[in-house]
Design an enzyme around this catalytic site. Sequence first.
Site, mmCIF file in Angstrom:
data_model
loop_
_atom_site.group_PDB
_atom_site.id
_atom_site.type_symbol
_atom_site.label_atom_id
_atom_site.label_comp_id
_atom_site.label_asym_id
_atom_site.label_seq_id
_atom_site.Cartn_x
_atom_site.Cartn_y
_atom_site.Cartn_z
ATOM 1 C CG ASN A 152 20.799 -36.417 -21.440
ATOM 2 O OD1 ASN A 152 21.196 -37.298 -20.676
ATOM 3 N ND2 ASN A 152 21.478 -36.016 -22.504
ATOM 4 C CD GLN A 319 25.327 -40.990 -32.621
ATOM 5 O OE1 GLN A 319 24.522 -41.791 -32.232
ATOM 6 N NE2 GLN A 319 25.511 -39.850 -32.008
HETATM 7 P P1 NAD Z 1 23.915 -44.654 -15.023
HETATM 8 O O1 NAD Z 1 25.351 -44.549 -14.742
HETATM 9 O O2 NAD Z 1 22.933 -44.102 -14.051
HETATM 10 O O3 NAD Z 1 23.490 -46.179 -15.270
HETATM 11 C C1 NAD Z 1 24.275 -47.082 -15.962
HETATM 12 C C2 NAD Z 1 23.962 -48.469 -15.421
HETATM 13 O O4 NAD Z 1 24.588 -49.436 -16.282
HETATM 14 C C3 NAD Z 1 24.532 -48.711 -14.021
HETATM 15 O O5 NAD Z 1 23.478 -49.142 -13.179
HETATM 16 C C4 NAD Z 1 25.563 -49.822 -14.245
HETATM 17 O O6 NAD Z 1 25.683 -50.699 -13.157
HETATM 18 C C5 NAD Z 1 25.011 -50.513 -15.475
HETATM 19 N N1 NAD Z 1 25.992 -51.315 -16.189
HETATM 20 C C6 NAD Z 1 27.231 -50.955 -16.616
HETATM 21 N N2 NAD Z 1 27.838 -51.969 -17.236
HETATM 22 C C7 NAD Z 1 26.969 -53.010 -17.226
HETATM 23 C C8 NAD Z 1 27.017 -54.326 -17.722
HETATM 24 N N3 NAD Z 1 28.114 -54.798 -18.332
HETATM 25 N N4 NAD Z 1 25.925 -55.103 -17.540
HETATM 26 C C9 NAD Z 1 24.842 -54.658 -16.884
HETATM 27 N N5 NAD Z 1 24.731 -53.405 -16.400
HETATM 28 C C10 NAD Z 1 25.785 -52.579 -16.571
HETATM 29 O O7 NAD Z 1 23.706 -43.966 -16.448
HETATM 30 P P2 NAD Z 1 22.370 -43.478 -17.159
HETATM 31 O O8 NAD Z 1 22.116 -42.035 -16.882
HETATM 32 O O9 NAD Z 1 21.297 -44.450 -16.870
HETATM 33 O O10 NAD Z 1 22.848 -43.580 -18.679
HETATM 34 C C11 NAD Z 1 23.187 -44.833 -19.236
HETATM 35 C C12 NAD Z 1 23.712 -44.667 -20.640
HETATM 36 O O11 NAD Z 1 22.683 -44.186 -21.506
HETATM 37 C C13 NAD Z 1 24.834 -43.621 -20.798
HETATM 38 O O12 NAD Z 1 26.080 -44.117 -20.422
HETATM 39 C C14 NAD Z 1 24.765 -43.327 -22.277
HETATM 40 O O13 NAD Z 1 25.512 -44.262 -23.015
HETATM 41 C C15 NAD Z 1 23.273 -43.514 -22.597
HETATM 42 N N6 NAD Z 1 22.612 -42.197 -22.776
HETATM 43 C C16 NAD Z 1 22.067 -41.936 -23.999
HETATM 44 C C17 NAD Z 1 21.478 -40.699 -24.222
HETATM 45 C C18 NAD Z 1 20.819 -40.383 -25.539
HETATM 46 O O14 NAD Z 1 20.643 -39.206 -25.850
HETATM 47 N N7 NAD Z 1 20.439 -41.373 -26.319
HETATM 48 C C19 NAD Z 1 21.466 -39.728 -23.204
HETATM 49 C C20 NAD Z 1 21.977 -40.075 -21.962
HETATM 50 C C21 NAD Z 1 22.578 -41.294 -21.766
#
Ligand code: NAD
Length: 407
Positions: A152, A319
């Site tokens: 997603n 939540q």
């Molecule tokens: P991903 O793993 O592709 O990307 C996460 C990025 O965060 C990575 O590039 C990582 O290096 C970076 N990161 C981690 N810690 C960091 C820090 N301290 N400072 C800077 N960068 C940092 O994941 P994604 O698919 O992009 O998803 C990211 C997040 O979005 C998920 O972990 C989740 O919490 C959230 N999400 C929310 C929904 C929603 O429905 N609202 C759905 C999917 C994901």
Amino acid sequence: MNSLDAQKVLCVLYADPSTGMPSHYARDSIPTLTQYPDGQSLPTPASIDFNPGHLLGSVSGGLGLERFLIDRGHQFVVTADKDGPDSVFEKELADADVVISQPFWPGYLTAERIEKAPNLKLAITAGIGSDHVDLQAAMDRNITVCEVTWCNSVSVAEHAVMQILALVRDYIPQYDLVVKGGWNIADAVSRSYDIEGMDVGVVAAGRIGLALLKRMKPFDVTLHYTDRHRLSSDVEQELGLTFHESVESLISVCDVVSIHCPLHPETENMFNDSLISKMKRGSYIVNTARGKICDREAIVRALESGQLAGYAGDVWFPQPAPNDHPWRTMPNHAMTPHTSGTSLSAQARYAAGVREILECWLEGRPVRDEYLIVQGGALAGTGAHSYSEGDSTGGSEEAAKFTSSGL
Ligand code: NAD
């Protein structure tokens, strides 16, 4: 291949629609995607027992898993009753082997709950973001944690674009005015701006953050990002990105900041009074990552003082958000409940991804590396890339305060 004996699979899903499961849908089908933007393949279960585009994420939808599990002799328990010591989730957890939960309606797996679940070996996130599991406790107990990477990510990026525009153009009050029968244009535009020419930055340019940057480029804005992993220079050049070593540097130049890092001990409460005070007056924050990355009261204070011109997102802590959560009523917000990653389109992908993970697990085959968050007592796969060790579930018991009015 060693197939596992009968397993108890405990699944926490949000409640069915207040009017019951839909008898028909707004559209007859969803597009068929062939691969994700970086070439990763979509979920590859041997088969599925659901209609893509139908509601799968609520209790009766059951992620389309019931027939698959029951036919193979496993037990499948689905519940929305997840909070508090008397919840169905907490009681059924005592002898569960596998837990499935969605971030939208998280079955918090705290250290205390993990302690009460001696058989638990696998926690699957039907979506992305496994911070509702105490990852430290999972590592200590050698529980595997995995999620459906990419399922997603684009759904969320689309939602973030929508919320950036809703805030900057001030859409929600204009919509309200129409519904209430009004036509005072001056009222409607007194906080409305164009995004063209603004500085827009993302905290984390992983799957979602990069997808958002790509989608914002045609708006003729200046794009910025910070991440602990730098993107390739080709991507930076193609999108005209400015990389910032720190979040402080990024937020000091941006008009709009969209948050896309996972919640883990490094990112918890990152946006507090101190950081927000270093933003330009009148900045906007969109947070579709996790509620706890922002200090709840600091956001309210900044909106009330005008330091922030607007805040939007779809993630809260805990939540469901307690009925009196201040983000429900703070000024100049455009919040949604946690919906961005659970469109009907996304549900088809994460239901198929959970089925793929279960097929692998039950047949003794490895789960794809990119789905792994914790394995073998350590962060693994995407977990090793994107998370840090520790726990971010503290305070989740407050979710029990929510009382449903059926809405
Ligand atoms: P991903 O793993 O592709 O990307 C996460 C990025 O965060 C990575 O590039 C990582 O290096 C970076 N990161 C981690 N810690 C960091 C820090 N301290 N400072 C800077 N960068 C940092 O994941 P994604 O698919 O992009 O998803 C990211 C997040 O979005 C998920 O972990 C989740 O919490 C959230 N999400 C929310 C929904 C929603 O429905 N609202 C759905 C999917 C994901």
